[in-house]
Design a protein around this motif. Sequence first.
Motif, PDB file in Angstrom:
ATOM      1  N   GLY A 175      -9.016   1.566  -3.209  1.00 11.28           N
ATOM      2  CA  GLY A 175      -8.218   0.729  -2.705  1.00 11.28           C
ATOM      3  C   GLY A 175      -8.648  -0.220  -1.414  1.00 11.28           C
ATOM      4  O   GLY A 175     -10.010  -0.082  -1.197  1.00 11.28           O
ATOM      5  N   TYR A 176      -7.597  -1.139  -0.866  1.00  9.00           N
ATOM      6  CA  TYR A 176      -8.566  -1.798   0.012  1.00  9.00           C
ATOM      7  C   TYR A 176      -7.220  -2.745   0.398  1.00  9.00           C
ATOM      8  O   TYR A 176      -6.159  -2.894  -0.322  1.00  9.00           O
ATOM      9  N   TRP A 177      -7.581  -3.288   1.752  1.00  8.06           N
ATOM     10  CA  TRP A 177      -6.577  -4.449   2.231  1.00  8.06           C
ATOM     11  C   TRP A 177      -7.513  -5.889   3.102  1.00  8.06           C
ATOM     12  O   TRP A 177      -8.309  -5.238   3.682  1.00  8.06           O
ATOM     13  N   ALA A 198      -4.524   0.519  -7.957  1.00 11.71           N
ATOM     14  CA  ALA A 198      -3.365   0.624  -8.512  1.00 11.71           C
ATOM     15  C   ALA A 198      -2.679  -1.056  -7.687  1.00 11.71           C
ATOM     16  O   ALA A 198      -3.229  -1.099  -6.421  1.00 11.71           O
ATOM     17  N   CYS A 199      -2.307  -1.636  -8.352  1.00  6.25           N
ATOM     18  CA  CYS A 199      -1.362  -3.096  -7.155  1.00  6.25           C
ATOM     19  C   CYS A 199       0.076  -2.618  -7.581  1.00  6.25           C
ATOM     20  O   CYS A 199       0.640  -2.535  -8.807  1.00  6.25           O
ATOM     21  N   ARG A 200       0.654  -3.523  -6.939  1.00  2.39           N
ATOM     22  CA  ARG A 200       2.465  -3.684  -6.822  1.00  2.39           C
ATOM     23  C   ARG A 200       2.229  -4.679  -8.694  1.00  2.39           C
ATOM     24  O   ARG A 200       1.334  -5.667  -8.346  1.00  2.39           O
ATOM     25  N   LEU A 240       1.222  -1.273   0.180  1.00  2.00           N
ATOM     26  CA  LEU A 240      -0.159   0.068  -0.285  1.00  2.00           C
ATOM     27  C   LEU A 240       1.104   1.118  -0.233  1.00  2.00           C
ATOM     28  O   LEU A 240       1.869   1.528   0.584  1.00  2.00           O
ATOM     29  N   ALA A 241       0.285   2.515  -0.463  1.00  2.00           N
ATOM     30  CA  ALA A 241       1.359   3.929  -0.306  1.00  2.00           C
ATOM     31  C   ALA A 241       1.010   4.430   1.558  1.00  2.00           C
ATOM     32  O   ALA A 241       2.465   4.652   1.330  1.00  2.00           O
ATOM     33  N   ILE A 279       5.382   4.018   1.496  1.00  2.00           N
ATOM     34  CA  ILE A 279       5.701   4.184   3.302  1.00  2.00           C
ATOM     35  C   ILE A 279       6.304   3.242   3.724  1.00  2.00           C
ATOM     36  O   ILE A 279       6.977   2.562   4.959  1.00  2.00           O
ATOM     37  N   GLY A 280       5.192   1.970   3.404  1.00  2.00           N
ATOM     38  CA  GLY A 280       5.446   0.646   4.232  1.00  2.00           C
ATOM     39  C   GLY A 280       6.943  -0.197   3.150  1.00  2.00           C
ATOM     40  O   GLY A 280       7.086  -0.985   4.211  1.00  2.00           O
TER      41      GLY A 280
END
Length: 200
Positions: free
Chosen positions: A109-111, A145-147, A52-53, A173-174
């Motif tokens: 966005g989601y997690w 978006a995704c990595r 995540l960003a 950041i993470g």
Amino acid sequence: MVVESESFLDESCPGAAPLPQESLRIRLDMPRTDDLADIVFLANNRHIAANLANMPHPFSLNDAKALIARADAARGNNATFAIRLKSTGRLIGVARYATVEPECPVHVGYWLGEPFWGHGLATEAVHGLVDHAFTYGTMRELTAACRVTNPASRRVLVKSGFQYRDQSMIRSIGAGGSVPIERYLLDRSVWASLKQWGRS
């Protein structure tokens, strides 16, 4: 300001609009203060933060309180929902849509907590989130978006109707620096067509 108590929602809040229909296994609703322990336990995970960003690691109780406060304060084309298991009501992740930058499309966005990965729950949550955004929001399109190293998230986006646009770099950041991402787009007309096909 961190909101410590629940209050009635006014009609200008996205949470006051009917929430997405429950799917087979999950429900989307507002995150609450009694979710704090679950939020911290699940979000304090480097594997999640690195994808995540803006999620810090470590993820603290104050970070969880700020997440709930942002959800309570959301207005317009912005909403944040707890992803819950229908069977238990337990929070297992968070999904949101928001205007990240002025004059830019609304971003999804989601997690999901790592113990719940690999079971299709994120796809159910994103379907509900997209339905809510296009049903009650005014946006013409959604971005996501995704990595490039996250094929599971890529599958979630594709199964939710998002179409690949391009690659870019984003600061995470993470992850502790810039990482390559794939960017996706879902137009309202495409969503409407997919909903019609689903009813056929």
